[in-house]
Write a protein that holds these residues in place. Structure first.
Motif, PDB file in Angstrom:
ATOM      1  N   GLN A 148     -11.287  11.886  -9.800  1.00 42.90           N
ATOM      2  CA  GLN A 148     -10.206  12.639  -9.169  1.00 42.90           C
ATOM      3  C   GLN A 148     -10.373  12.624  -7.647  1.00 42.90           C
ATOM      4  OE1 GLN A 148      -9.775  16.628 -10.660  1.00 42.90           O
ATOM      5  NE2 GLN A 148      -7.887  16.993  -9.542  1.00 42.90           N
ATOM      6  N   ALA A 149     -11.583  12.753  -7.177  1.00 42.29           N
ATOM      7  CA  ALA A 149     -11.834  12.718  -5.735  1.00 42.29           C
ATOM      8  C   ALA A 149     -11.477  11.360  -5.147  1.00 42.29           C
ATOM      9  CB  ALA A 149     -13.291  13.061  -5.446  1.00 42.29           C
ATOM     10  N   VAL A 150     -11.741  10.277  -5.894  1.00 38.27           N
ATOM     11  CA  VAL A 150     -11.416   8.940  -5.385  1.00 38.27           C
ATOM     12  C   VAL A 150      -9.905   8.792  -5.225  1.00 38.27           C
ATOM     13  CG1 VAL A 150     -11.410   6.469  -5.924  1.00 38.27           C
ATOM     14  CG2 VAL A 150     -13.517   7.790  -6.175  1.00 38.27           C
ATOM     15  N   TYR A 151      -9.140   9.101  -6.257  1.00 36.89           N
ATOM     16  CA  TYR A 151      -7.707   8.862  -6.112  1.00 36.89           C
ATOM     17  C   TYR A 151      -7.077   9.823  -5.108  1.00 36.89           C
ATOM     18  CZ  TYR A 151      -5.364  12.495  -9.003  1.00 36.89           C
ATOM     19  OH  TYR A 151      -4.854  13.657  -9.485  1.00 36.89           O
ATOM     20  N   GLN A 152      -7.565  11.052  -5.028  1.00 41.18           N
ATOM     21  CA  GLN A 152      -6.994  11.980  -4.050  1.00 41.18           C
ATOM     22  C   GLN A 152      -7.405  11.623  -2.619  1.00 41.18           C
ATOM     23  OE1 GLN A 152      -6.956  16.157  -4.929  1.00 41.18           O
ATOM     24  NE2 GLN A 152      -6.459  15.801  -7.081  1.00 41.18           N
ATOM     25  N   THR A 153      -8.584  11.056  -2.461  1.00 44.69           N
ATOM     26  CA  THR A 153      -8.995  10.570  -1.139  1.00 44.69           C
ATOM     27  C   THR A 153      -8.147   9.362  -0.751  1.00 44.69           C
ATOM     28  OG1 THR A 153     -11.213  11.476  -1.389  1.00 44.69           O
ATOM     29  CG2 THR A 153     -10.949   9.694   0.217  1.00 44.69           C
ATOM     30  N   CYS A 154      -7.825   8.509  -1.706  1.00 44.50           N
ATOM     31  CA  CYS A 154      -6.883   7.413  -1.432  1.00 44.50           C
ATOM     32  C   CYS A 154      -5.544   7.974  -0.958  1.00 44.50           C
ATOM     33  CB  CYS A 154      -6.667   6.555  -2.678  1.00 44.50           C
ATOM     34  SG  CYS A 154      -8.060   5.516  -3.151  1.00 44.50           S
ATOM     35  N   ASP A 155      -5.037   8.982  -1.655  1.00 39.50           N
ATOM     36  CA  ASP A 155      -3.766   9.601  -1.257  1.00 39.50           C
ATOM     37  C   ASP A 155      -3.851  10.127   0.173  1.00 39.50           C
ATOM     38  OD1 ASP A 155      -2.746   9.059  -3.785  1.00 39.50           O
ATOM     39  OD2 ASP A 155      -2.834  11.140  -4.473  1.00 39.50           O
ATOM     40  N   TYR A 156      -4.955  10.768   0.511  1.00 43.02           N
ATOM     41  CA  TYR A 156      -5.172  11.303   1.857  1.00 43.02           C
ATOM     42  C   TYR A 156      -5.122  10.165   2.889  1.00 43.02           C
ATOM     43  CZ  TYR A 156      -7.825  13.180   5.809  1.00 43.02           C
ATOM     44  OH  TYR A 156      -8.246  13.542   7.068  1.00 43.02           O
ATOM     45  N   THR A 157      -5.813   9.075   2.590  1.00 42.76           N
ATOM     46  CA  THR A 157      -5.849   7.931   3.502  1.00 42.76           C
ATOM     47  C   THR A 157      -4.473   7.282   3.608  1.00 42.76           C
ATOM     48  OG1 THR A 157      -8.178   7.553   2.995  1.00 42.76           O
ATOM     49  CG2 THR A 157      -6.964   5.701   3.939  1.00 42.76           C
ATOM     50  N   PHE A 158      -3.788   7.138   2.483  1.00 46.04           N
ATOM     51  CA  PHE A 158      -2.460   6.523   2.495  1.00 46.04           C
ATOM     52  C   PHE A 158      -1.492   7.332   3.348  1.00 46.04           C
ATOM     53  CE2 PHE A 158      -3.021   4.490  -1.997  1.00 46.04           C
ATOM     54  CZ  PHE A 158      -4.012   3.664  -1.495  1.00 46.04           C
ATOM     55  N   ALA A 159      -1.557   8.652   3.257  1.00 48.16           N
ATOM     56  CA  ALA A 159      -0.668   9.498   4.066  1.00 48.16           C
ATOM     57  C   ALA A 159      -0.894   9.221   5.550  1.00 48.16           C
ATOM     58  CB  ALA A 159      -0.896  10.970   3.741  1.00 48.16           C
ATOM     59  N   HIS A 160      -2.154   9.057   5.940  1.00 44.35           N
ATOM     60  CA  HIS A 160      -2.484   8.739   7.334  1.00 44.35           C
ATOM     61  C   HIS A 160      -1.929   7.364   7.707  1.00 44.35           C
ATOM     62  CE1 HIS A 160      -4.817   8.434  11.030  1.00 44.35           C
ATOM     63  NE2 HIS A 160      -5.250   7.269  10.613  1.00 44.35           N
ATOM     64  N   LEU A 161      -2.116   6.372   6.837  1.00 43.39           N
ATOM     65  CA  LEU A 161      -1.621   5.020   7.116  1.00 43.39           C
ATOM     66  C   LEU A 161      -0.100   4.995   7.208  1.00 43.39           C
ATOM     67  CD1 LEU A 161      -3.985   2.979   4.765  1.00 43.39           C
ATOM     68  CD2 LEU A 161      -4.061   3.060   7.282  1.00 43.39           C
ATOM     69  N   ILE A 162       0.565   5.694   6.311  1.00 39.47           N
ATOM     70  CA  ILE A 162       2.030   5.749   6.330  1.00 39.47           C
ATOM     71  C   ILE A 162       2.513   6.406   7.619  1.00 39.47           C
ATOM     72  CG2 ILE A 162       4.037   6.829   5.223  1.00 39.47           C
ATOM     73  CD1 ILE A 162       2.498   6.309   2.520  1.00 39.47           C
ATOM     74  N   ILE A 168      -0.735  -0.750   3.623  1.00 42.03           N
ATOM     75  CA  ILE A 168      -1.689  -0.300   2.612  1.00 42.03           C
ATOM     76  C   ILE A 168      -2.124  -1.529   1.830  1.00 42.03           C
ATOM     77  CG2 ILE A 168      -2.010   1.105   0.534  1.00 42.03           C
ATOM     78  CD1 ILE A 168       0.029   3.074   1.743  1.00 42.03           C
ATOM     79  N   HIS A 169      -3.400  -1.756   1.791  1.00 38.83           N
ATOM     80  CA  HIS A 169      -3.938  -2.938   1.112  1.00 38.83           C
ATOM     81  C   HIS A 169      -3.711  -2.809  -0.394  1.00 38.83           C
ATOM     82  CE1 HIS A 169      -6.728  -6.061  -0.110  1.00 38.83           C
ATOM     83  NE2 HIS A 169      -6.826  -6.432   1.155  1.00 38.83           N
ATOM     84  N   PRO A 170      -3.294  -3.896  -1.049  1.00 39.33           N
ATOM     85  CA  PRO A 170      -3.075  -3.836  -2.500  1.00 39.33           C
ATOM     86  C   PRO A 170      -4.306  -3.411  -3.289  1.00 39.33           C
ATOM     87  CG  PRO A 170      -2.239  -5.904  -1.610  1.00 39.33           C
ATOM     88  CD  PRO A 170      -2.935  -5.191  -0.484  1.00 39.33           C
ATOM     89  N   ARG A 171      -5.486  -3.804  -2.842  1.00 42.07           N
ATOM     90  CA  ARG A 171      -6.710  -3.402  -3.560  1.00 42.07           C
ATOM     91  C   ARG A 171      -6.904  -1.886  -3.488  1.00 42.07           C
ATOM     92  NH1 ARG A 171     -12.351  -5.883  -1.807  1.00 42.07           N
ATOM     93  NH2 ARG A 171     -13.266  -3.835  -1.597  1.00 42.07           N
ATOM     94  N   ALA A 172      -6.582  -1.285  -2.350  1.00 47.88           N
ATOM     95  CA  ALA A 172      -6.689   0.168  -2.224  1.00 47.88           C
ATOM     96  C   ALA A 172      -5.695   0.849  -3.153  1.00 47.88           C
ATOM     97  CB  ALA A 172      -6.461   0.592  -0.773  1.00 47.88           C
TER      98      ALA A 172
END
Length: 187
Positions: A148-162, A168-172
């Protein structure tokens, strides 16, 4: 290893690496993982962070790494995979789990090991990254539930990138989706 890092990394990046090492060790101990492997991967995760774009691309191509168009446009994203190469070729690291944790610390990877999760999370959540409510929440979550921490940390990072209009890299994205599916099926 520390003298090599002191010679290769600016002081602020070395301080970041030491904080990632400390958080990775703490998370590893909390989750019953090998703290020595976590320390190694945490400390070495940014070995190639300051390599020029051309060198990152050349090393990745020479090693036969998969290079996505997003990598070609943003070669700094290859620093994690190339850091694992440097750890192996320059510092003699042979443990595949440590090398994978180094390689996966930026973009993650679907089905990555718990050790890779720990280093991935420590890189984004180490105390030097800030004290926002979101970061505090993600830090607490990283001790309770790694997927859960991994996917929510991805969401956090994606919001910053957006917000910064960055790709957003496809692997991420694949990492996020895989860990989201694990959380949904196991919670």
């Amino acid at each position: 290893m520390l003298p090599w890092l002191e010679d290769q990394l600016p002081k602020p990046r070395l301080a970041h690496s030491l904080r990632v090492e400390a958080m990775a060790v703490d998370l590893a101990q909390h989750h019953g993982l090998d703290p020595v492997k976590a320390a190694q991967a945490g400390l070495m995760h940014d070995l190639a962070k300051y390599y020029p774009a051309e060198k990152l691309l050349a090393m990745a191509q020479q090693a036969g790494l998969e290079i996505d168009p997003v990598d070609e446009a943003n070669p700094h994203l290859l620093h994690a995979d190339v850091s694992a190469l440097v750890a192996q070729q320059t510092l003699g690291i042979t443990d595949p789990e440590v090398l994978a944790a180094i390689a996966n610390h930026t973009l993650g990877r679907p089905a990555m090991s718990p050790l890779s999760c720990v280093v991935f999370l420590a890189d984004t959540l180490e105390p030097g990254r800030g004290k926002s409510d979101d970061l505090k929440r993600l830090r607490r979550l990283s001790y309770r539930h790694l997927p859960q921490a991994v996917y929510q940390t991805c969401d956090y990072t994606f919001a910053h990138l957006i917000n910064k209009a960055k790709p957003i890299h496809p692997r991420a994205l694949n990492t996020r989706n895989w860990f989201l599916s694990q959380h949904r099926t196991k919670s």
